[in-house]
Design an enzyme around this catalytic site. Structure first.
Site, PDB file in Angstrom:
ATOM      1  N   HIS A 159       0.683  -1.045  -0.234  1.00 57.17           N
ATOM      2  CA  HIS A 159       0.313  -0.018  -0.115  1.00 57.17           C
ATOM      3  C   HIS A 159       0.861   1.464   0.035  1.00 57.17           C
ATOM      4  CE1 HIS A 159      -3.022  -1.483   0.373  1.00 57.17           C
ATOM      5  NE2 HIS A 159      -3.470  -2.213   1.551  1.00 57.17           N
ATOM      6  N   HIS A 197      -6.146  -6.977   0.112  1.00 55.80           N
ATOM      7  CA  HIS A 197      -6.808  -5.674  -0.969  1.00 55.80           C
ATOM      8  C   HIS A 197      -5.539  -5.456  -1.791  1.00 55.80           C
ATOM      9  CE1 HIS A 197      -7.301  -6.568   3.581  1.00 55.80           C
ATOM     10  NE2 HIS A 197      -8.587  -5.545   3.265  1.00 55.80           N
ATOM     11  N   TYR A 323      -4.737 -11.782   8.038  1.00 59.07           N
ATOM     12  CA  TYR A 323      -4.522 -11.136   9.457  1.00 59.07           C
ATOM     13  C   TYR A 323      -5.593 -12.574  10.531  1.00 59.07           C
ATOM     14  CZ  TYR A 323      -2.822  -7.418   7.300  1.00 59.07           C
ATOM     15  OH  TYR A 323      -2.451  -6.838   6.544  1.00 59.07           O
TER      16      TYR A 323
END
Length: 345
Positions: A159, A197, A323
């Protein structure tokens, strides 16, 4: 397969994350890497090695020097102002606002942050720097002739842009690895991002370039973080037109649909004929991950690894997200074992 790993990742040990309107224990925490390295050792995947130190030059080949200086000093500057909690931005450069960098640390947090969940803490810079060295050491192993290497990077990186952090990411390990290969003589690099993501930072860094092909499989940004990049129509610009390929997918996506998208991405990678394939390896596509909505099962990660091996390219795996901490070790190592089994390692 050799794993590159450092205990310095533990220096990044934030106590707060802004999530669901509360300050909670961070999803991205030291135990993530510990579960993965424990699994690597349990199944005897291969040797585990400490990283070498390549200094700042390879990092500055991707990241702006004013940004890295900010990361180095932010936590101490925040504390020096008397703030008691961890450093989390409260303002941003929003639409129609000035893009002038403030002097005060609170303003600079919002200038450099692309999201508000990620706190900056003492030890964050040292851990991010060490994570980049883990990635660079893996790249060097590939340059020395290894067909595959696992860089167990923490904190993750995909990111982070050239001058922004967020999404638990500070330095973009995959981008730093890709640029290092190019600077050492490679002609073309492909990055396949399998994290749930979208790798918005990686896309942003290479969006106008044709020497890095970026392919990302991820949750539809209409529905999930990072929201503001990752749409299928984003194909690159200028020389990079056609060298960015996104596969956004909806909530509840099962493995067969996900795998079909990866097959299309691998076809594009095969056409591109890169010298090296970098995998941004996130396993938050798992069915019980707390911040995703895909439905991959543990055995699916073995198949994923085998499909990647079929590309028959030198392959650098770089750890990103995941996660469901109890299962992250099994799922990440399943990818690597599936790859090794298919590659005949």
């Amino acid at each position: 397969m050799e794993t590159i790993y450092t205990e310095k990742h533990k220096l990044r040990d934030a106590k707060t994350e802004l999530f669901g309107g509360k300050l909670v224990q961070p999803h991205e925490r030291p135990s993530r890497a510990e579960y993965v390295i424990d699994r690597v050792r349990k199944v005897r995947l291969g040797p585990v090695s400490d990283p070498d130190d390549f200094g700042m030059d390879p990092i500055h080949a991707i990241h702006e020097d004013h940004f890295t200086e900010f990361l180095k000093t932010a936590a101490a500057r925040w504390k020096a102002e008397g703030f008691e909690g961890e450093a989390i931005p409260t303002t941003w450069v929003a639409r129609r606002m000035s893009n002038i960098r403030p002097n005060f640390i609170e303003g600079q947090l919002g200038y450099y942050a692309l999201a508000g969940e990620t706190s900056l803490t003492e030890g964050t810079w040292e851990a991010a720097y060490a994570s980049a060295q883990v990635a660079l050491t893996g790249a060097e192993r590939i340059r020395d002739g290894a067909r595959s290497v696992f860089s167990l990077c923490r904190p993750p990186g995909h990111h982070a842009t050239a001058d922004m952090y967020g999404g638990y990411c500070f330095l973009n390990n995959a981008a730093i690895s890709a640029q290092h290969f190019l600077d050492k003589g490679a002609g073309r690099i492909a990055i396949l991002d399998v994290d749930f993501h979208h790798g918005n930072g990686t896309q942003d860094i290479f969006y106008d370039r044709d020497d890095v092909l970026f392919v990302s499989l991820h949750g539809d940004p209409h529905e999930t973080f990072p929201y503001h990049l990752g749409h299928a129509r984003e194909n690159g610009t200028g020389k990079g037109d056609g060298f960015n390929l996104n596969f956004p997918m909806p909530p509840g996506t099962p493995f067969d649909v996900w795998r079909a998208a990866m097959a299309k991405g691998l076809e594009r990678i095969a056409d591109y004929k890169p010298d090296v394939l970098i995998i941004s390896l996130g396993v938050d596509t798992f069915e019980t991950d707390p911040i995703s909505f895909f439905k991959l099962k543990s055995d699916d990660f073995k198949t994923m690894g085998a499909d990647i091996a079929a590309a028959n390219l030198p392959t650098h795996f770089i750890m990103e997200g995941g996660y469901d901490v109890d299962e992250i070790g099994v799922n990440a190592v399943n990818v690597l074992q599936g790859f090794d089994a298919a590659a005949g390692a």
